[in-house]
Write a protein that holds these residues in place. Sequence first.
Motif, PDB file in Angstrom:
ATOM      1  N   GLU A  11      -2.413  -4.054  -5.445  1.00 11.24           N
ATOM      2  CA  GLU A  11      -1.454  -2.963  -5.667  1.00 11.24           C
ATOM      3  C   GLU A  11      -0.368  -3.325  -6.666  1.00 11.24           C
ATOM      4  O   GLU A  11       0.127  -2.473  -7.402  1.00 11.24           O
ATOM      5  N   LYS A  23       2.661   1.695  -3.355  1.00  9.78           N
ATOM      6  CA  LYS A  23       1.732   2.097  -4.413  1.00  9.78           C
ATOM      7  C   LYS A  23       1.463   3.600  -4.350  1.00  9.78           C
ATOM      8  O   LYS A  23       1.439   4.295  -5.380  1.00  9.78           O
ATOM      9  N   LEU A  24       1.269   4.128  -3.138  1.00 12.65           N
ATOM     10  CA  LEU A  24       1.063   5.572  -2.962  1.00 12.65           C
ATOM     11  C   LEU A  24       2.300   6.349  -3.395  1.00 12.65           C
ATOM     12  O   LEU A  24       2.190   7.398  -4.050  1.00 12.65           O
ATOM     13  N   ALA A  30       2.604   6.518  -7.203  1.00 10.60           N
ATOM     14  CA  ALA A  30       1.702   7.494  -7.826  1.00 10.60           C
ATOM     15  C   ALA A  30       2.344   8.879  -7.854  1.00 10.60           C
ATOM     16  O   ALA A  30       2.148   9.651  -8.796  1.00 10.60           O
ATOM     17  N   GLU A  31       3.143   9.190  -6.837  1.00 13.54           N
ATOM     18  CA  GLU A  31       3.886  10.455  -6.817  1.00 13.54           C
ATOM     19  C   GLU A  31       5.048  10.422  -7.805  1.00 13.54           C
ATOM     20  O   GLU A  31       5.270  11.366  -8.568  1.00 13.54           O
ATOM     21  N   ARG A  57       0.828  -1.215   0.000  1.00 11.11           N
ATOM     22  CA  ARG A  57       0.000   0.000   0.000  1.00 11.11           C
ATOM     23  C   ARG A  57       0.860   1.261   0.000  1.00 11.11           C
ATOM     24  O   ARG A  57       0.604   2.214  -0.738  1.00 11.11           O
ATOM     25  N   GLN A  58       1.887   1.257   0.845  1.00  9.46           N
ATOM     26  CA  GLN A  58       2.768   2.423   0.935  1.00  9.46           C
ATOM     27  C   GLN A  58       3.526   2.648  -0.372  1.00  9.46           C
ATOM     28  O   GLN A  58       3.653   3.789  -0.840  1.00  9.46           O
TER      29      GLN A  58
END
Length: 495
Positions: free
Chosen positions: A191, A22-23, A26-27, A19-20
Amino acid sequence: MENFDYDLQSVQETRNLARQAKLAQAELAKFSCEQIDKIIRNMVKAAEENAVSLAKMAVEETGFGKVEDKAFKNRFASSELYEFIQAMPTIGVIREDKVNKVMEIAEPVGLLMGIVPSTNPTSTAIYKSIIALKSRNGIVFSPHPSALKCTYQAAKLMHDAAVAAGAPANIIGCISKPSMDATNELMKCNEVAMIIATGGSAMVKAAYSAGKPALGVGPGNVPAFIERTANVPKAVSNIIASKTFDNGTICASEQSVIVEECIRDQVMEEFKRQGGYFMTPAETAQVSKKLFIKGHAMNAKMVGRSAQVIAETAGISIPAGTKVLLGEQQGVGEEYPLSYEKLTTVLAFYTVKDWQEACDLSIRLLNNGGVGHSISIHTENHDLVMKFSEKPVFRILVNTSSSQGGVGASTGLSPAFTLGCGTWGGSATSDNVTPMHLINIKRVAYGIKDFTSNTSSTYSACSAQSSNPSNGISEDQIQNLVEEVLTLLKKRGDY
Protein backbone atom coordinates in the motif's frame (compact mmCIF):
# COMPACT_ATOMS: atom_id res chain seq x y z
CA MET A 1 5.11 -14.64 25.13
CA GLU A 2 3.91 -11.11 25.91
CA ASN A 3 6.50 -9.60 23.57
CA PHE A 4 5.49 -12.05 20.85
CA ASP A 5 1.81 -11.11 21.23
CA TYR A 6 2.69 -7.40 21.22
CA ASP A 7 4.71 -7.74 18.01
CA LEU A 8 1.88 -9.63 16.31
CA GLN A 9 -0.65 -6.99 17.37
CA SER A 10 1.73 -4.25 16.25
CA VAL A 11 2.17 -5.73 12.77
CA GLN A 12 -1.57 -6.39 12.38
CA GLU A 13 -2.40 -2.83 13.41
CA THR A 14 0.08 -1.53 10.85
CA ARG A 15 -1.47 -3.61 8.07
CA ASN A 16 -4.93 -2.33 8.96
CA LEU A 17 -3.76 1.29 9.04
CA ALA A 18 -2.10 0.97 5.65
CA ARG A 19 -5.15 -0.66 4.01
CA GLN A 20 -7.57 1.89 5.44
CA ALA A 21 -5.37 4.85 4.52
CA LYS A 22 -4.88 3.54 0.98
CA LEU A 23 -8.67 3.34 0.47
CA ALA A 24 -9.07 6.84 1.89
CA GLN A 25 -6.35 8.18 -0.39
CA ALA A 26 -8.11 6.80 -3.46
CA GLU A 27 -11.07 9.00 -2.50
CA LEU A 28 -8.94 12.03 -1.71
CA ALA A 29 -7.30 11.80 -5.14
CA LYS A 30 -10.62 12.98 -6.64
CA PHE A 31 -10.79 16.17 -4.55
CA SER A 32 -10.61 19.66 -6.03
CA CYS A 33 -8.25 22.49 -5.11
CA GLU A 34 -11.04 24.15 -3.11
CA GLN A 35 -11.80 20.98 -1.15
CA ILE A 36 -8.14 20.38 -0.34
CA ASP A 37 -7.59 23.99 0.74
CA LYS A 38 -10.59 23.81 3.09
CA ILE A 39 -9.12 20.67 4.68
CA ILE A 40 -5.64 22.16 5.04
CA ARG A 41 -6.98 25.36 6.62
CA ASN A 42 -8.81 23.36 9.27
CA MET A 43 -5.68 21.32 10.00
CA VAL A 44 -3.70 24.56 10.41
CA LYS A 45 -6.37 25.89 12.79
CA ALA A 46 -6.18 22.72 14.91
CA ALA A 47 -2.39 22.88 15.02
CA GLU A 48 -2.48 26.52 16.14
CA GLU A 49 -5.04 25.82 18.87
CA ASN A 50 -3.05 22.87 20.21
CA ALA A 51 0.50 24.18 19.65
CA VAL A 52 1.24 24.69 23.33
CA SER A 53 -0.45 21.53 24.66
CA LEU A 54 1.39 19.38 22.11
CA ALA A 55 4.67 21.09 23.03
CA LYS A 56 4.10 20.34 26.71
CA MET A 57 3.34 16.71 25.91
CA ALA A 58 6.54 16.40 23.86
CA VAL A 59 8.78 17.87 26.57
CA GLU A 60 7.16 15.80 29.31
CA GLU A 61 7.41 12.57 27.34
CA THR A 62 10.91 12.93 25.86
CA GLY A 63 12.63 15.38 28.20
CA PHE A 64 14.03 17.16 25.13
CA GLY A 65 13.95 20.88 24.48
CA LYS A 66 11.73 23.72 25.63
CA VAL A 67 7.95 24.10 25.62
CA GLU A 68 7.98 27.62 24.14
CA ASP A 69 10.27 26.61 21.28
CA LYS A 70 8.36 23.44 20.49
CA ALA A 71 5.15 25.50 20.44
CA PHE A 72 6.82 27.84 17.92
CA LYS A 73 7.79 24.83 15.79
CA ASN A 74 4.21 23.55 15.86
CA ARG A 75 2.95 26.92 14.64
CA PHE A 76 5.71 27.20 12.06
CA ALA A 77 4.90 23.70 10.75
CA SER A 78 1.30 24.79 10.21
CA SER A 79 0.65 28.52 9.76
CA GLU A 80 3.98 29.50 8.19
CA LEU A 81 3.97 26.39 6.06
CA TYR A 82 0.43 27.11 4.86
CA GLU A 83 1.35 30.65 3.80
CA PHE A 84 4.14 29.19 1.67
CA ILE A 85 2.22 26.33 0.06
CA GLN A 86 -1.28 27.81 -0.24
CA ALA A 87 -0.85 28.90 -3.87
CA MET A 88 1.37 25.95 -4.79
CA PRO A 89 -0.19 24.08 -7.76
CA THR A 90 -0.57 20.39 -6.90
CA ILE A 91 -3.83 19.43 -8.64
CA GLY A 92 -4.77 19.23 -12.33
CA VAL A 93 -2.84 21.19 -14.94
CA ILE A 94 0.01 22.81 -13.02
CA ARG A 95 1.97 24.16 -16.00
CA GLU A 96 1.36 24.72 -19.70
CA ASP A 97 4.01 25.52 -22.30
CA LYS A 98 1.99 26.95 -25.18
CA VAL A 99 5.02 27.34 -27.44
CA ASN A 100 6.11 23.71 -27.24
CA LYS A 101 2.55 22.48 -26.60
CA VAL A 102 3.28 20.54 -23.42
CA MET A 103 0.92 20.39 -20.44
CA GLU A 104 1.96 19.11 -17.01
CA ILE A 105 -0.71 17.44 -14.88
CA ALA A 106 -0.20 16.65 -11.19
CA GLU A 107 -1.09 13.25 -9.78
CA PRO A 108 -0.71 12.19 -6.13
CA VAL A 109 2.01 9.69 -5.23
CA GLY A 110 -0.42 7.60 -3.17
CA LEU A 111 0.04 6.50 0.41
CA LEU A 112 3.06 7.83 2.28
CA MET A 113 4.88 6.44 5.29
CA GLY A 114 6.13 9.14 7.64
CA ILE A 115 8.98 8.36 10.02
CA VAL A 116 9.03 10.83 12.92
CA PRO A 117 12.05 11.61 15.17
CA SER A 118 11.89 12.01 18.92
CA THR A 119 13.57 15.43 18.72
CA ASN A 120 10.73 17.06 16.74
CA PRO A 121 7.87 14.63 17.35
CA THR A 122 4.80 16.86 17.00
CA SER A 123 5.96 19.53 14.55
CA THR A 124 7.19 16.87 12.11
CA ALA A 125 3.86 15.03 12.28
CA ILE A 126 1.96 18.28 11.64
CA TYR A 127 4.24 19.30 8.79
CA LYS A 128 4.15 15.92 7.04
CA SER A 129 0.37 15.62 7.43
CA ILE A 130 -0.18 19.00 5.78
CA ILE A 131 2.19 18.51 2.85
CA ALA A 132 0.79 15.00 2.32
CA LEU A 133 -2.82 16.14 2.04
CA LYS A 134 -1.92 19.26 0.05
CA SER A 135 -0.70 16.87 -2.66
CA ARG A 136 -3.74 14.54 -2.15
CA ASN A 137 -1.77 11.75 -0.50
CA GLY A 138 -2.59 9.75 2.59
CA ILE A 139 0.01 9.16 5.31
CA VAL A 140 0.64 6.66 8.09
CA PHE A 141 3.18 7.56 10.77
CA SER A 142 5.75 5.39 12.49
CA PRO A 143 6.52 7.31 15.70
CA HIS A 144 9.67 7.02 17.75
CA PRO A 145 8.84 4.81 20.77
CA SER A 146 10.10 7.43 23.21
CA ALA A 147 7.73 10.03 21.71
CA LEU A 148 4.73 7.80 21.01
CA LYS A 149 2.04 9.65 22.98
CA CYS A 150 2.73 13.13 21.66
CA THR A 151 3.24 12.02 18.04
CA TYR A 152 0.06 9.93 18.16
CA GLN A 153 -1.86 12.89 19.56
CA ALA A 154 -0.51 15.25 16.88
CA ALA A 155 -1.47 12.78 14.14
CA LYS A 156 -4.94 12.27 15.64
CA LEU A 157 -5.54 16.03 15.81
CA MET A 158 -4.52 16.39 12.17
CA HIS A 159 -6.74 13.46 11.16
CA ASP A 160 -9.79 14.69 13.04
CA ALA A 161 -9.41 18.24 11.70
CA ALA A 162 -9.04 16.93 8.14
CA VAL A 163 -12.10 14.66 8.42
CA ALA A 164 -14.18 17.45 9.99
CA ALA A 165 -13.43 19.53 6.89
CA GLY A 166 -14.47 16.80 4.47
CA ALA A 167 -11.50 14.45 4.12
CA PRO A 168 -12.18 10.69 4.07
CA ALA A 169 -11.77 8.89 7.39
CA ASN A 170 -8.41 7.15 8.02
CA ILE A 171 -6.54 9.44 5.62
CA ILE A 172 -3.94 10.02 8.38
CA GLY A 173 -2.89 7.13 10.59
CA CYS A 174 -0.35 6.51 13.33
CA ILE A 175 0.97 3.27 14.80
CA SER A 176 -0.04 3.04 18.47
CA LYS A 177 2.05 -0.06 19.18
CA PRO A 178 5.46 0.80 17.73
CA SER A 179 7.98 -1.95 17.08
CA MET A 180 10.74 -2.66 14.58
CA ASP A 181 8.54 -5.35 13.02
CA ALA A 182 5.73 -2.84 12.55
CA THR A 183 8.06 -0.25 11.04
CA ASN A 184 9.51 -2.80 8.63
CA GLU A 185 6.02 -3.99 7.71
CA LEU A 186 4.93 -0.44 6.89
CA MET A 187 8.09 0.25 4.89
CA LYS A 188 7.61 -2.80 2.70
CA CYS A 189 3.84 -3.19 2.44
CA ASN A 190 2.31 -2.84 -1.02
CA GLU A 191 0.00 0.00 0.00
CA VAL A 192 2.85 2.43 0.74
CA ALA A 193 4.11 4.23 -2.36
CA MET A 194 6.79 6.44 -0.82
CA ILE A 195 8.61 6.89 2.49
CA ILE A 196 9.45 10.25 4.06
CA ALA A 197 12.10 9.51 6.67
CA THR A 198 13.26 11.99 9.29
CA GLY A 199 15.37 10.47 12.03
CA GLY A 200 18.66 8.76 12.79
CA SER A 201 21.04 7.53 10.09
CA ALA A 202 20.13 3.86 10.61
CA MET A 203 16.41 4.53 10.16
CA VAL A 204 16.96 6.65 7.06
CA LYS A 205 19.23 3.99 5.56
CA ALA A 206 16.58 1.34 6.25
CA ALA A 207 14.00 3.50 4.45
CA TYR A 208 16.18 3.66 1.36
CA SER A 209 16.65 -0.10 1.52
CA ALA A 210 12.91 -0.86 1.52
CA GLY A 211 12.76 -1.21 -2.26
CA LYS A 212 10.55 1.79 -2.98
CA PRO A 213 10.96 5.56 -3.44
CA ALA A 214 12.08 7.36 -0.30
CA LEU A 215 12.91 10.90 0.78
CA GLY A 216 15.34 10.64 3.67
CA VAL A 217 17.56 13.17 5.38
CA GLY A 218 21.02 12.69 6.78
CA PRO A 219 22.46 14.16 9.98
CA GLY A 220 23.76 17.71 10.21
CA ASN A 221 27.18 18.62 11.57
CA VAL A 222 27.00 22.31 10.75
CA PRO A 223 30.21 24.41 10.91
CA ALA A 224 29.71 28.11 11.65
CA PHE A 225 32.55 30.32 10.39
CA ILE A 226 32.92 33.82 11.84
CA GLU A 227 35.08 35.66 9.30
CA ARG A 228 37.13 38.78 10.06
CA THR A 229 34.66 41.20 8.41
CA ALA A 230 31.69 39.83 10.38
CA ASN A 231 29.58 41.82 12.81
CA VAL A 232 30.88 39.79 15.77
CA PRO A 233 28.21 40.67 18.38
CA LYS A 234 25.47 39.86 15.87
CA ALA A 235 27.17 36.64 14.76
CA VAL A 236 27.54 35.41 18.33
CA SER A 237 23.96 36.40 19.11
CA ASN A 238 22.71 34.41 16.10
CA ILE A 239 24.72 31.33 17.04
CA ILE A 240 23.56 31.33 20.65
CA ALA A 241 19.93 31.95 19.65
CA SER A 242 20.17 29.03 17.24
CA LYS A 243 21.96 26.61 19.55
CA THR A 244 19.65 27.31 22.48
CA PHE A 245 16.49 27.12 20.34
CA ASP A 246 14.73 24.01 21.66
CA ASN A 247 18.13 23.26 23.23
CA GLY A 248 19.78 22.37 19.92
CA THR A 249 17.43 19.61 18.74
CA ILE A 250 17.15 20.85 15.14
CA CYS A 251 19.63 19.07 12.86
CA ALA A 252 20.45 22.39 11.15
CA SER A 253 21.81 23.86 14.40
CA GLU A 254 25.47 24.86 14.59
CA GLN A 255 27.86 22.23 15.90
CA SER A 256 31.26 23.94 15.62
CA VAL A 257 32.35 27.57 15.69
CA ILE A 258 35.37 28.47 13.54
CA VAL A 259 37.11 31.83 14.01
CA GLU A 260 40.17 33.51 12.51
CA GLU A 261 43.13 34.19 14.78
CA CYS A 262 42.85 37.94 14.29
CA ILE A 263 39.38 38.07 15.91
CA ARG A 264 39.69 35.10 18.29
CA ASP A 265 39.87 37.18 21.49
CA GLN A 266 37.01 39.41 20.40
CA VAL A 267 34.79 36.44 19.60
CA MET A 268 35.59 34.69 22.89
CA GLU A 269 34.84 37.81 24.91
CA GLU A 270 31.57 38.26 23.06
CA PHE A 271 30.54 34.67 23.75
CA LYS A 272 31.32 35.11 27.43
CA ARG A 273 29.35 38.37 27.50
CA GLN A 274 26.31 36.74 25.92
CA GLY A 275 26.24 33.57 28.02
CA GLY A 276 28.87 31.25 26.58
CA TYR A 277 31.16 29.28 28.89
CA PHE A 278 34.54 28.08 27.62
CA MET A 279 35.36 24.79 29.28
CA THR A 280 38.88 23.82 30.30
CA PRO A 281 40.40 20.76 28.56
CA ALA A 282 39.56 18.66 31.63
CA GLU A 283 35.96 19.92 31.70
CA THR A 284 35.63 19.33 27.96
CA ALA A 285 36.72 15.73 28.46
CA GLN A 286 34.21 15.25 31.30
CA VAL A 287 31.34 16.66 29.24
CA SER A 288 32.34 14.62 26.18
CA LYS A 289 32.18 11.40 28.22
CA LYS A 290 28.60 12.20 29.19
CA LEU A 291 27.52 13.34 25.71
CA PHE A 292 28.45 10.19 23.83
CA ILE A 293 28.07 6.45 24.13
CA LYS A 294 29.60 3.76 21.93
CA GLY A 295 32.08 6.13 20.34
CA HIS A 296 30.31 9.20 18.98
CA ALA A 297 26.66 8.10 19.26
CA MET A 298 24.72 10.76 21.15
CA ASN A 299 23.57 9.84 24.66
CA ALA A 300 19.78 10.26 24.59
CA LYS A 301 19.85 11.56 28.17
CA MET A 302 21.88 14.56 26.99
CA VAL A 303 19.87 15.39 23.86
CA GLY A 304 18.05 18.74 24.05
CA ARG A 305 19.26 19.58 27.56
CA SER A 306 20.20 22.95 28.96
CA ALA A 307 23.81 23.91 29.68
CA GLN A 308 23.05 23.69 33.42
CA VAL A 309 21.77 20.11 33.18
CA ILE A 310 24.77 19.01 31.12
CA ALA A 311 27.24 20.69 33.47
CA GLU A 312 25.60 19.18 36.53
CA THR A 313 25.57 15.71 34.98
CA ALA A 314 29.26 16.03 34.05
CA GLY A 315 30.17 17.33 37.51
CA ILE A 316 31.48 20.75 36.49
CA SER A 317 30.57 24.20 37.80
CA ILE A 318 29.44 26.95 35.43
CA PRO A 319 28.25 30.53 36.04
CA ALA A 320 24.56 31.17 36.51
CA GLY A 321 22.92 32.23 33.27
CA THR A 322 25.22 30.16 31.05
CA LYS A 323 23.46 29.36 27.77
CA VAL A 324 25.98 27.28 25.83
CA LEU A 325 29.13 25.30 26.62
CA LEU A 326 32.14 25.62 24.29
CA GLY A 327 35.10 23.26 24.15
CA GLU A 328 38.24 23.99 22.15
CA GLN A 329 39.21 21.26 19.68
CA GLN A 330 42.45 20.85 17.73
CA GLY A 331 41.27 18.39 15.14
CA VAL A 332 38.45 16.27 13.68
CA GLY A 333 37.61 12.62 14.28
CA GLU A 334 37.67 9.99 17.01
CA GLU A 335 40.19 11.80 19.21
CA TYR A 336 38.11 14.99 19.13
CA PRO A 337 34.59 14.01 20.29
CA LEU A 338 33.11 17.50 19.98
CA SER A 339 33.83 17.40 16.24
CA TYR A 340 30.68 15.23 15.86
CA GLU A 341 27.02 16.26 15.81
CA LYS A 342 25.72 17.32 19.24
CA LEU A 343 21.94 17.85 19.40
CA THR A 344 22.21 19.84 22.59
CA THR A 345 23.70 23.08 23.97
CA VAL A 346 27.39 22.25 23.40
CA LEU A 347 29.66 23.69 20.69
CA ALA A 348 33.14 22.83 19.48
CA PHE A 349 35.44 25.86 19.09
CA TYR A 350 38.23 26.09 16.49
CA THR A 351 40.80 28.77 15.66
CA VAL A 352 42.25 29.06 12.13
CA LYS A 353 44.78 31.36 10.45
CA ASP A 354 42.60 32.48 7.55
CA TRP A 355 39.52 31.68 5.45
CA GLN A 356 41.35 29.05 3.37
CA GLU A 357 42.09 27.08 6.51
CA ALA A 358 38.47 27.59 7.60
CA CYS A 359 37.37 26.11 4.26
CA ASP A 360 39.52 23.03 4.72
CA LEU A 361 38.35 22.54 8.31
CA SER A 362 34.69 22.97 7.31
CA ILE A 363 35.01 20.21 4.72
CA ARG A 364 36.59 17.87 7.26
CA LEU A 365 33.80 18.58 9.75
CA LEU A 366 31.10 18.05 7.12
CA ASN A 367 32.68 14.75 6.10
CA ASN A 368 32.60 13.81 9.77
CA GLY A 369 28.83 13.34 9.73
CA GLY A 370 27.14 16.26 8.00
CA VAL A 371 28.01 16.22 4.32
CA GLY A 372 25.29 17.66 2.12
CA HIS A 373 23.35 19.35 4.92
CA SER A 374 24.27 22.95 5.81
CA ILE A 375 27.06 25.41 6.54
CA SER A 376 26.84 28.79 8.26
CA ILE A 377 29.04 31.81 7.54
CA HIS A 378 29.08 35.25 9.13
CA THR A 379 30.76 37.78 6.88
CA GLU A 380 30.34 41.06 4.97
CA ASN A 381 32.45 39.74 2.09
CA HIS A 382 30.20 38.48 -0.72
CA ASP A 383 33.13 37.04 -2.67
CA LEU A 384 33.93 34.86 0.33
CA VAL A 385 30.33 33.67 0.48
CA MET A 386 30.73 32.45 -3.09
CA LYS A 387 33.93 30.62 -2.11
CA PHE A 388 32.01 28.82 0.65
CA SER A 389 29.17 28.05 -1.75
CA GLU A 390 31.57 25.55 -3.33
CA LYS A 391 31.51 23.40 -0.18
CA PRO A 392 29.72 19.99 -0.21
CA VAL A 393 26.43 21.23 1.29
CA PHE A 394 23.10 22.34 -0.09
CA ARG A 395 22.32 25.14 2.37
CA ILE A 396 24.83 27.97 2.67
CA LEU A 397 23.35 30.15 5.42
CA VAL A 398 24.73 33.68 5.61
CA ASN A 399 24.48 36.04 8.61
CA THR A 400 21.62 34.17 10.24
CA SER A 401 20.87 31.57 12.89
CA SER A 402 21.48 28.19 11.32
CA SER A 403 18.55 26.38 12.98
CA GLN A 404 16.02 28.96 11.91
CA GLY A 405 17.74 29.57 8.58
CA GLY A 406 17.88 25.94 7.53
CA VAL A 407 14.16 25.28 8.11
CA GLY A 408 13.17 28.50 6.36
CA ALA A 409 12.09 30.54 9.40
CA SER A 410 14.71 33.30 9.01
CA THR A 411 15.52 32.81 5.30
CA GLY A 412 13.62 32.51 2.05
CA LEU A 413 14.04 28.74 1.96
CA SER A 414 10.94 26.53 1.89
CA PRO A 415 9.49 26.00 5.39
CA ALA A 416 10.25 22.37 6.17
CA PHE A 417 11.28 19.88 8.83
CA THR A 418 12.70 17.42 6.30
CA LEU A 419 15.91 18.86 4.90
CA GLY A 420 17.39 16.83 2.05
CA CYS A 421 21.15 16.34 1.84
CA GLY A 422 21.36 15.33 -1.83
CA THR A 423 23.45 12.46 -3.12
CA TRP A 424 26.43 13.68 -1.06
CA GLY A 425 24.49 12.89 2.10
CA GLY A 426 22.74 9.83 0.70
CA SER A 427 19.43 11.62 0.07
CA ALA A 428 17.18 11.53 -2.99
CA THR A 429 16.77 15.31 -2.85
CA SER A 430 18.86 18.31 -1.84
CA ASP A 431 15.77 20.44 -1.16
CA ASN A 432 13.68 21.37 1.81
CA VAL A 433 10.83 18.92 1.14
CA THR A 434 7.51 20.46 0.02
CA PRO A 435 4.26 19.11 -1.48
CA MET A 436 5.91 19.37 -4.92
CA HIS A 437 8.16 16.44 -3.94
CA LEU A 438 5.05 14.34 -3.27
CA ILE A 439 3.41 14.43 -6.69
CA ASN A 440 3.86 12.58 -9.95
CA ILE A 441 3.69 14.70 -13.11
CA LYS A 442 1.97 13.56 -16.30
CA ARG A 443 2.88 15.33 -19.53
CA VAL A 444 0.55 15.83 -22.47
CA ALA A 445 2.71 16.58 -25.52
CA TYR A 446 1.41 17.58 -28.98
CA GLY A 447 3.47 16.95 -32.09
CA ILE A 448 5.24 20.12 -33.24
CA LYS A 449 7.71 18.68 -35.79
CA ASP A 450 6.87 16.84 -39.01
CA PHE A 451 8.82 13.69 -38.34
CA THR A 452 7.29 11.42 -41.02
CA SER A 453 8.18 13.52 -44.07
CA ASN A 454 11.77 13.96 -42.92
CA THR A 455 12.09 10.24 -42.33
CA SER A 456 10.66 9.39 -45.77
CA SER A 457 13.03 11.69 -47.64
CA THR A 458 16.02 10.38 -45.75
CA TYR A 459 15.00 6.79 -46.34
CA SER A 460 14.29 7.38 -50.06
CA ALA A 461 17.68 8.97 -50.66
CA CYS A 462 19.49 6.09 -48.98
CA SER A 463 17.31 3.42 -50.61
CA ALA A 464 17.81 4.72 -54.13
CA GLN A 465 21.55 4.53 -53.82
CA SER A 466 21.75 1.16 -52.07
CA SER A 467 19.34 -0.58 -54.46
CA ASN A 468 21.57 0.00 -57.47
CA PRO A 469 25.11 -0.97 -56.48
CA SER A 470 26.26 -1.22 -60.10
CA ASN A 471 25.95 2.50 -60.73
CA GLY A 472 29.60 3.00 -59.94
CA ILE A 473 29.13 5.71 -57.28
CA SER A 474 32.28 7.68 -56.64
CA GLU A 475 33.76 8.37 -53.20
CA ASP A 476 32.87 12.06 -53.58
CA GLN A 477 29.22 11.18 -54.20
CA ILE A 478 29.16 8.95 -51.13
CA GLN A 479 30.69 11.72 -49.03
CA ASN A 480 28.14 14.24 -50.33
CA LEU A 481 25.28 11.87 -49.51
CA VAL A 482 26.55 11.33 -45.94
CA GLU A 483 26.81 15.08 -45.43
CA GLU A 484 23.24 15.58 -46.71
CA VAL A 485 21.89 12.99 -44.28
CA LEU A 486 23.84 14.46 -41.34
CA THR A 487 22.58 17.96 -42.19
CA LEU A 488 19.01 16.67 -42.25
CA LEU A 489 19.44 14.93 -38.90
CA LYS A 490 20.89 18.07 -37.33
CA LYS A 491 17.89 20.10 -38.50
CA ARG A 492 15.60 17.58 -36.80
CA GLY A 493 17.67 17.66 -33.63
CA ASP A 494 18.56 13.96 -33.84
CA TYR A 495 22.30 14.50 -34.17
